[in-house]
Design an enzyme around this catalytic site. Sequence first.
Site, mmCIF file in Angstrom:
data_model
loop_
_atom_site.group_PDB
_atom_site.id
_atom_site.type_symbol
_atom_site.label_atom_id
_atom_site.label_comp_id
_atom_site.label_asym_id
_atom_site.label_seq_id
_atom_site.Cartn_x
_atom_site.Cartn_y
_atom_site.Cartn_z
ATOM 1 N N ASP A 182 0.840 -1.212 0.000
ATOM 2 C CA ASP A 182 0.000 0.000 0.000
ATOM 3 C C ASP A 182 0.870 1.257 0.000
ATOM 4 O O ASP A 182 0.589 2.236 -0.698
ATOM 5 C CB ASP A 182 -0.935 -0.016 1.215
ATOM 6 C CG ASP A 182 -1.790 -1.267 1.221
ATOM 7 O OD1 ASP A 182 -2.316 -1.623 0.155
ATOM 8 O OD2 ASP A 182 -1.923 -1.897 2.290
ATOM 9 N N HIS A 217 -5.374 -3.880 5.334
ATOM 10 C CA HIS A 217 -4.982 -4.101 3.939
ATOM 11 C C HIS A 217 -6.168 -4.584 3.111
ATOM 12 O O HIS A 217 -6.206 -5.708 2.650
ATOM 13 C CB HIS A 217 -3.809 -5.097 3.848
ATOM 14 C CG HIS A 217 -3.438 -5.407 2.421
ATOM 15 N ND1 HIS A 217 -2.895 -4.464 1.564
ATOM 16 C CD2 HIS A 217 -3.574 -6.539 1.688
ATOM 17 C CE1 HIS A 217 -2.697 -5.010 0.381
ATOM 18 N NE2 HIS A 217 -3.113 -6.274 0.418
HETATM 19 P P1 NAD Z 1 -0.480 -18.279 -6.378
HETATM 20 O O1 NAD Z 1 -1.702 -19.096 -6.568
HETATM 21 O O2 NAD Z 1 0.300 -17.904 -7.597
HETATM 22 O O3 NAD Z 1 0.518 -19.025 -5.387
HETATM 23 C C1 NAD Z 1 0.122 -19.592 -4.188
HETATM 24 C C2 NAD Z 1 1.011 -20.803 -3.925
HETATM 25 O O4 NAD Z 1 0.638 -21.354 -2.660
HETATM 26 C C3 NAD Z 1 0.843 -21.932 -4.959
HETATM 27 O O5 NAD Z 1 2.107 -22.293 -5.488
HETATM 28 C C4 NAD Z 1 0.227 -23.065 -4.164
HETATM 29 O O6 NAD Z 1 0.648 -24.356 -4.609
HETATM 30 C C5 NAD Z 1 0.753 -22.753 -2.777
HETATM 31 N N1 NAD Z 1 -0.006 -23.389 -1.692
HETATM 32 C C6 NAD Z 1 -1.338 -23.566 -1.569
HETATM 33 N N2 NAD Z 1 -1.623 -24.216 -0.424
HETATM 34 C C7 NAD Z 1 -0.441 -24.441 0.197
HETATM 35 C C8 NAD Z 1 -0.065 -25.058 1.411
HETATM 36 N N3 NAD Z 1 -0.959 -25.599 2.236
HETATM 37 N N4 NAD Z 1 1.246 -25.096 1.732
HETATM 38 C C9 NAD Z 1 2.176 -24.570 0.900
HETATM 39 N N5 NAD Z 1 1.885 -23.972 -0.269
HETATM 40 C C10 NAD Z 1 0.585 -23.913 -0.608
HETATM 41 O O7 NAD Z 1 -0.910 -16.972 -5.577
HETATM 42 P P2 NAD Z 1 -0.075 -15.598 -5.403
HETATM 43 O O8 NAD Z 1 -0.406 -14.674 -6.510
HETATM 44 O O9 NAD Z 1 1.347 -15.923 -5.154
HETATM 45 O O10 NAD Z 1 -0.768 -15.011 -4.076
HETATM 46 C C11 NAD Z 1 -0.636 -15.655 -2.844
HETATM 47 C C12 NAD Z 1 -1.440 -14.950 -1.763
HETATM 48 O O11 NAD Z 1 -0.889 -13.648 -1.515
HETATM 49 C C13 NAD Z 1 -2.910 -14.714 -2.122
HETATM 50 O O12 NAD Z 1 -3.716 -15.000 -1.001
HETATM 51 C C14 NAD Z 1 -2.968 -13.222 -2.439
HETATM 52 O O13 NAD Z 1 -4.235 -12.672 -2.232
HETATM 53 C C15 NAD Z 1 -1.947 -12.684 -1.472
HETATM 54 N N6 NAD Z 1 -1.408 -11.350 -1.769
HETATM 55 C C16 NAD Z 1 -1.154 -10.521 -0.727
HETATM 56 C C17 NAD Z 1 -0.621 -9.263 -0.942
HETATM 57 C C18 NAD Z 1 -0.352 -8.337 0.221
HETATM 58 O O14 NAD Z 1 -0.166 -7.140 -0.011
HETATM 59 N N7 NAD Z 1 -0.274 -8.811 1.451
HETATM 60 C C19 NAD Z 1 -0.349 -8.838 -2.250
HETATM 61 C C20 NAD Z 1 -0.617 -9.705 -3.303
HETATM 62 C C21 NAD Z 1 -1.154 -10.966 -3.057
HETATM 63 C C1 LMR Z 2 -3.056 -6.319 -3.503
HETATM 64 O O1 LMR Z 2 -3.277 -5.334 -2.795
HETATM 65 O O2 LMR Z 2 -2.678 -6.214 -4.682
HETATM 66 C C2 LMR Z 2 -3.208 -7.692 -2.912
HETATM 67 O O3 LMR Z 2 -3.808 -7.633 -1.664
HETATM 68 C C3 LMR Z 2 -3.877 -8.671 -3.828
HETATM 69 C C4 LMR Z 2 -5.332 -8.381 -4.073
HETATM 70 O O4 LMR Z 2 -6.139 -9.305 -3.945
HETATM 71 O O5 LMR Z 2 -5.672 -7.251 -4.436
#
Ligand code: NAD
Ligand code: LMR
Length: 372
Positions: A182, A217
């Site tokens: 953010d 967030h």
């Molecule tokens: P993605 O689907 O590309 O990757 C997720 C990975 O987690 C996959 O490789 C999957 O196999 C693995 N996984 C699922 N269950 C699992 C388990 N029990 N143990 C180990 N690995 C496991 O998703 P992504 O784009 O990398 O996003 C991941 C998460 O991060 C999402 O929940 C997304 O919303 C979040 N996110 C948060 C922020 C933030 O600002 N905090 C920003 C972007 C995304």
């Molecule tokens: C973001 O802010 O980009 C992440 O939290 C992923 C989402 O779901 O928007």
Amino acid sequence: MPDAAVLEQEKDTVKIVVLGAAGGIGQSLSLLIKSQLYYVVRSNKRIHLALYDINRDAISGVVADMSHIDTPITISAHYPDEENKESLKDCLTNASIVLIPAGVPRKPGMTRDDLFKVNAGIVSQLTDSIIKYCDLKKIFILLISNPINSLIPVIMNRFKYNESITKDTNIEKRLFGITTLDSTRGSIFLKDTINNLKLTSGLQVMEMPHVPVIGGHSGDTIIPVFSQCSAADNLSQDQISNLINRVQYGGDEIVLAKKGKGSATLSMAHSSFKMLIKFVDLILGNCNDLTITSFISLKNLNQDNEIASGGKELMSRINNLNYFAIPAIVTINGIKEIKFKIIDYLNYNEFNDLLPICLKNLKTNIVTGESF
Ligand code: NAD
Ligand code: LMR
């Protein structure tokens, strides 16, 4: 490939674990750690990167690929396996920092709250393994998976549920929901606005403004504090309002642009890497403390001595929440105190318009997590 069991025995190793490392964020973040961490932290200590994912083929390929990168950071692959039931144990034992991007991302039309049920199950299981295999008096846990506002309470509840094991660990001072994206968005959106409008902001060409962001967030729980960023001083209220809205809903832009193929990964890897560098520096002894804004438990936290009346007012408003994204000073023993000086003044609009909506929605998100 190095033998993880041998590495784990080495006491002078800083071990960084990524759970969910084969995903969009996991891969890009791991690449930054393997390829860049060596250049940004100075150390004679060994740094080891342990990557875990339930997708065995994907994580094996990722680690094989990354093991050809010529930095001294060693790397190991871990996945659930009929033959090796101890894969998470090998991965987590002796960890210094655990990053958790495991979980499902959004698709267009979804909110972060729609991810709660699935991701709460995933992070609960992973927390149980952290409790089992990590030294809870030493570990720093950095959560990436969404919805952060509810999943941090879920993780805290797992620790409370296992209180006989986690008692006296102060684990609530070692748990951080990463909200850095953010602030990253606030900085680049403001810089772009200043450039597009050809405003004189006092910023050098290569200088980035820092925009503090507090609250939570998701959507209107995100409070970008543009009043505390002098580069925004020359903007009109309309321009500031547009920027606030863009930071609050920046995640949606990426979800729409990716057309069903996930949410922000590269900008998130960058943002979590920025935060990780600070923790590695702390563990290596390159600094005595760090100041970081993240979504944290407010339980038993002190306020710094420099708290001014604005900070006191804010504290009294967030007092009935158990969690909030706020700047804090962190030492090797965990969160020391809230760093109010950075945000001890919210302007009229931030305090009277943004804060009440944030508090109302954040409370709901936290209760969802606490009741899981
Ligand atoms: P993605 O689907 O590309 O990757 C997720 C990975 O987690 C996959 O490789 C999957 O196999 C693995 N996984 C699922 N269950 C699992 C388990 N029990 N143990 C180990 N690995 C496991 O998703 P992504 O784009 O990398 O996003 C991941 C998460 O991060 C999402 O929940 C997304 O919303 C979040 N996110 C948060 C922020 C933030 O600002 N905090 C920003 C972007 C995304
Ligand atoms: C973001 O802010 O980009 C992440 O939290 C992923 C989402 O779901 O928007």
